[in-house]
Design an enzyme around this catalytic site. Sequence first.
Site, short mmCIF file in Angstrom:
data_model
loop_
_atom_site.label_atom_id
_atom_site.label_comp_id
_atom_site.label_asym_id
_atom_site.label_seq_id
_atom_site.Cartn_x
_atom_site.Cartn_y
_atom_site.Cartn_z
N ARG A 72 -0.68 -83.68 26.31
CA ARG A 72 -0.08 -84.84 25.65
C ARG A 72 0.55 -84.39 24.35
O ARG A 72 0.04 -83.47 23.70
CB ARG A 72 -1.15 -85.88 25.29
CG ARG A 72 -1.44 -86.90 26.37
CD ARG A 72 -0.30 -87.89 26.60
NE ARG A 72 -0.60 -88.84 27.64
CZ ARG A 72 -0.40 -88.64 28.95
NH1 ARG A 72 0.10 -87.50 29.39
NH2 ARG A 72 -0.71 -89.59 29.82
N HIS A 80 8.49 -84.11 30.17
CA HIS A 80 7.28 -84.77 30.70
C HIS A 80 7.40 -85.00 32.22
O HIS A 80 7.33 -86.14 32.69
CB HIS A 80 7.03 -86.10 29.97
CG HIS A 80 5.60 -86.55 30.04
ND1 HIS A 80 4.96 -87.23 29.04
CD2 HIS A 80 4.67 -86.41 31.03
CE1 HIS A 80 3.72 -87.51 29.40
NE2 HIS A 80 3.52 -87.02 30.61
N GLU A 84 7.48 -88.28 21.70
CA GLU A 84 8.49 -88.22 22.78
C GLU A 84 8.98 -89.63 23.14
O GLU A 84 8.23 -90.59 22.99
CB GLU A 84 7.91 -87.51 24.02
CG GLU A 84 6.73 -88.21 24.64
CD GLU A 84 6.11 -87.41 25.79
OE1 GLU A 84 5.79 -86.23 25.62
OE2 GLU A 84 5.94 -88.01 26.88
C1 8YV Z 1 2.98 -89.50 34.01
C2 8YV Z 1 1.06 -88.21 32.89
O1 8YV Z 1 4.20 -89.08 34.50
O2 8YV Z 1 -0.52 -88.97 34.48
C3 8YV Z 1 -0.31 -88.64 33.31
O3 8YV Z 1 -1.20 -88.66 32.44
O4 8YV Z 1 1.25 -87.76 31.82
C4 8YV Z 1 2.20 -88.25 33.83
O5 8YV Z 1 1.77 -87.84 35.08
C5 8YV Z 1 3.28 -90.43 32.87
O6 8YV Z 1 2.21 -90.70 32.03
C6 8YV Z 1 3.83 -91.72 33.47
O7 8YV Z 1 2.93 -92.73 33.61
#
Ligand code: 8YV
Length: 321
Positions: A240, A287, A269
């Site tokens: 993250r 991402h 972001e």
């Molecule tokens: C997602 C992510 O694309 O699942 C997670 O924690 O970071 C990613 O897989 C994003 O958060 C969209 O919801």
Amino acid sequence: MTQPKILVARAVFPEVIARLEQHFVVESNQLDDNWTKAQFIQKLQGKQGVFTTGGDRIDAEVLAACPGLKICANMSVGYNNFDVDAMTQAGVTATNAPDVLTETTADFGFALLMATARRMTESEHYLRAGKWSKWSFDMFAGSDIHGSTLGILGMGRIGQGIARRGAHGFGMKVIYHNRSRLSAELETDCKATYVGKEELLKTADHVMLVLPYSPASHHTIGAAELSLMKPTATLVNIARGGIVDDAALASALAARRIAAAGLDVFEGEPKVHPDLLTIPNVVLTPHIASATIPTRLAMANLAADNLIAVLTGKKPLTPLN
Ligand code: 8YV
């Protein structure tokens, strides 16, 4: 019988919307508009459920303004966009989307590691710019993956998937640090050795970040941690934004205090620290670690399953509270 009303906060697969429409009156954001918090709260009026993605914040203010809400289903394994305590207090079920993205995300972590260590995007930019006029012995020489030491910070399911790829596929020595140690069985399966965070940073050739974000993990990697790493080391963040101090990382990369970084996530972001955009020894992706069509479909369907279960009086599949 009147059907419950739900909001789908971001654009998703039409087939998932169609599934939801079999159970609910659905208002969806298929144009993928960026809503302000006030607009989001307004859209949530009269809704019992909401389908969110990682960027949609559910906090005490939203909950207080939407007393009819019963479930928030995140299409994401990470849930730092949810104030789970506030949701529990408000009697709202929180769910995330674990497991279905583990192997896809581990694949991507490994791809980003390889692209970073072997300088793939930097060399591609050079080639595309027409700068390649002759071969030279040290042109874009990077660092080895096979046989090197991989240090994984955060050893959940995705971290374990990366460890298996490194140990079994590339003969890497895997060391890891985590809040809690894995069982002996899992350590053997992943061929991973538990070490302290400082030892990991000092000895790893490649450091992979896969830990969840929380106030406690904010800036887990800052100037002090970067200074412990080998000057030849690479750092990969698929966890993250906010886990790395991006400004400190940009300075370390510019000064070559570490060799290179691969980043799929960023502080604030989709904004990216401007210095990272001009530094050559960093691979940047927007991402996308879980972005394959089958995996994103499975994530969306799991969020839909959670909404359907809770709003038809059943237990959620993947509850957070
Ligand atoms: C997602 C992510 O694309 O699942 C997670 O924690 O970071 C990613 O897989 C994003 O958060 C969209 O919801």
